[in-house]
Write a protein that holds these residues in place. Structure first.
Motif, mmCIF file in Angstrom:
data_model
loop_
_atom_site.group_PDB
_atom_site.id
_atom_site.type_symbol
_atom_site.label_atom_id
_atom_site.label_comp_id
_atom_site.label_asym_id
_atom_site.label_seq_id
_atom_site.Cartn_x
_atom_site.Cartn_y
_atom_site.Cartn_z
ATOM 1 N N ALA A 98 94.224 3.373 23.165
ATOM 2 C CA ALA A 98 93.642 4.720 23.303
ATOM 3 C C ALA A 98 94.672 5.771 23.702
ATOM 4 N N PRO A 99 95.727 5.981 22.907
ATOM 5 C CA PRO A 99 96.730 6.995 23.272
ATOM 6 C C PRO A 99 96.164 8.407 23.160
ATOM 7 N N ILE A 100 96.738 9.310 23.985
ATOM 8 C CA ILE A 100 96.417 10.737 23.910
ATOM 9 C C ILE A 100 97.712 11.456 23.545
ATOM 10 N N LEU A 101 97.733 12.109 22.399
ATOM 11 C CA LEU A 101 98.948 12.715 21.880
ATOM 12 C C LEU A 101 99.101 14.161 22.355
ATOM 13 N N SER A 149 94.821 13.047 15.531
ATOM 14 C CA SER A 149 94.156 13.095 16.828
ATOM 15 C C SER A 149 92.660 13.371 16.629
ATOM 16 N N GLY A 150 91.861 12.665 17.418
ATOM 17 C CA GLY A 150 90.414 12.753 17.298
ATOM 18 C C GLY A 150 89.829 11.777 16.299
ATOM 19 N N VAL A 167 92.275 7.569 18.736
ATOM 20 C CA VAL A 167 93.536 8.262 19.007
ATOM 21 C C VAL A 167 93.178 9.717 19.313
ATOM 22 N N ASP A 168 93.377 10.107 20.561
ATOM 23 C CA ASP A 168 92.957 11.445 20.992
ATOM 24 C C ASP A 168 94.176 12.355 21.104
ATOM 25 N N GLY A 169 93.937 13.635 21.341
ATOM 26 C CA GLY A 169 95.023 14.611 21.491
ATOM 27 C C GLY A 169 94.676 15.657 22.525
ATOM 28 N N TRP A 170 95.716 16.091 23.274
ATOM 29 C CA TRP A 170 95.526 17.150 24.257
ATOM 30 C C TRP A 170 95.321 18.475 23.539
ATOM 31 N N VAL A 171 94.386 19.262 24.034
ATOM 32 C CA VAL A 171 94.114 20.581 23.476
ATOM 33 C C VAL A 171 94.260 21.604 24.603
ATOM 34 N N PHE A 172 95.094 22.617 24.387
ATOM 35 C CA PHE A 172 95.353 23.634 25.404
ATOM 36 C C PHE A 172 95.037 25.014 24.848
#
Length: 350
Positions: free
Chosen positions: A30-33, A74-75, A96-101
Motif C-alpha cells: 500500500a505505497p503512497i506516492l 495513484s488511486g 497504490v495511493d498518492g498524496w494530494v496537496f
C-alpha cells in the motif's frame, strides 16, 4: 465399505485439489506516492506473472516487477496472478495511493499598505513591517526569489520584505521533500520613501518645504497652538520642528532648526539668499555697497568650505550648486578675514 460420490461432491473435491500451495504478495504494501514519484512493485519468484490494474490485465506486464507512477497510477488497485509448477494463484488487491496537496499560496502579514500602485501592487512606507509567509504544508526545500533571482539564505516559510520588487517562492511538503512546487505567480511590492519636511528661514519666518495638507509646529518640543500654516513667525530663539501631513501616511517630523533670534540676525546680514530650499541654483542679493575684495564661501554644516570666490560688485551672485548632495549648507561672506554677518543656512533638495 462402498463410497458413493455425487456431482457436487466431485466438484468440491476438484476445487480443493486445484488450490495452489502459495499466495503471491506485492511489495511495498500500500505505497503512497508523492507528486512526480515512481515506485517499483515486486513479488516473489515464480514461473509466470500477469499484473492487473483495476481487475484488468495489463498488456505486457508479465515480469516480477511493475513500475507505477503518481500521475498515471495513484488511486488505482493492483493485483498479481502468479504461476508455479503449473498452479496459478491471484494475490490480494492492493491500492497504490498518492498524496494530494493544495497549490502553494502566500499569506501577507505585517503593516497594511498605504495605497495600491498602478498595476495593483501594494505600496508601503519605507521601513514598514512587511512579511510574506508560504502556507502549509510547504515547509521544506523553500526558496524565495526577487525579480526572478534566488535570494541567498531565504529558505524559511516567512520572508521579511525590505525592498521593492517582484517576489515568488517554491517549496515542498514535509512528507514529500523532493516534490518542489512553484507558487506560479509573482507578488509585486512597492515602497514609498517618507517625505521629510525641511525648515528654511525667510526673513523672520520659518517655512516648511515641500508644502503639504496640514501643519503642526513645535517650539522646544511643545506644540504651538494654531500653528497650522506652512510658515511661522520665529523671532524667539530655540529649537523648532514641524510635522507636515502629505496625505499618504509616509511623512515624518522635520529635523530641529535652531534659531538665535532671526529678526536680529536678518538686520545684521547685508545679503539675502533665495530660493531656499533650492534644487541647486541659488541667487545671492546684496543690500548696499559691497566692499571690494569681499569673499564668499559655501560650507557644509561642519564648516568645511566647498565653494568660494569674490562677490561681484553689482551685488548679484548666481551659484550653481546642483552637484552637491541633498542636505543643509551655510553661505558666508567676509572682508579682510572678518565675517560681514551671520551665515545663512540653506537646503538643497532633489
Amino acid at each position: 465399505m462402498r463410497k458413493i460420490f455425487t456431482l457436487p461432491g466431485l466438484l468440491l473435491a476438484g476445487a480443493i485439489s486445484a488450490q495452489c500451495p502459495f499466495t503471491p504478495t506485492i511489495s511495498p504494501n500500500a505505497p503512497i506516492l508523492c507528486p512526480g514519484e515512481t515506485v517499483e512493485l515486486s513479488t516473489q519468484e515464480y514461473d509466470g506473472y500477469q499484473w492487473f490494474k483495476e481487475g484488468q490485465a495489463i498488456p505486457g506486464a508479465d515480469s516480477p516487477i511493475l513500475m507505477v507512477d503518481y500521475f498515471n497510477d495513484s488511486g488505482s488497485s493492483f493485483s498479481l496472478q502468479a504461476t508455479l509448477d503449473g498452479c496459478t494463484e491471484m494475490s490480494a488487491s492492493m491500492l497504490v495511493d498518492g498524496w494530494v496537496f493544495l497549490p502553494p499560496f502566500v499569506i501577507h502579514e505585517g503593516d497594511e499598505p498605504i495605497s495600491t500602485g498602478p498595476f495593483g501592487e501594494p505600496t508601503y512606507c519605507e521601513g514598514a513591517d512587511v512579511q510574506l509567509t508560504l502556507g502549509m504544508p510547504y515547509t521544506e526545500s523553500i526558496q524565495w526569489t526577487l525579480n526572478g533571482m534566488p535570494i541567498p539564505g531565504a529558505n524559511s516559510p516567512t520572508l521579511v520584505v525590505t525592498e521593492a520588487g517582484s517576489y515568488s517562492v517554491s517549496g515542498a511538503p514535509a512528507v514529500c521533500p523532493n516534490s518542489v512546487s512553484p507558487l506560479g505567480l509573482t507578488i509585486d511590492v512597492a515602497f514609498m520613501p517618507p517625505i521629510h519636511p525641511v525648515i528654511s528661514a525667510n526673513d523672520d519666518m520659518l517655512c516648511a518645504f515641500p508644502q503639504g495638507e496640514f501643519y503642526q509646529w513645535y517650539f522646544n518640543g511643545e506644540a504651538v497652538p494654531g500653528s497650522d500654516a506652512a510658515c511661522i513667525n520665529a523671532t524667539q530663539a530655540g529649537l523648532w520642528t514641524v510635522y507636515v501631513d502629505y496625505g499618504h501616511g509616509c511623512q515624518v517630523i522635520s529635523e530641529p532648526y535652531l534659531t538665535v533670534g532671526l529678526g536680529e540676525m536678518m538686520a545684521m546680514r547685508p545679503w539675502s539668499l533665495y530660493p531656499n530650499p533650492s534644487i541647486g541654483l541659488v541667487t545671492v542679493a546684496w543690500y548696499g555697497d559691497i566692499p571690494p575684495g569681499t569673499y564668499w564661501s559655501v560650507q557644509d554644516i561642519a564648516g568645511r568650505q566647498l565653494r568660494g570666490g569674490f562677490m561681484p560688485l553689482n551685488g548679484m551672485l548666481q551659484l550653481d550648486l546642483g552637484e552637491l548632495p541633498h542636505g543643509t549648507y551655510l553661505f558666508q561672506a567676509a572682508h579682510s578675514y572678518k565675517a560681514l554677518g551671520p551665515a545663512t543656512r540653506f537646503t538643497i533638495i532633489r
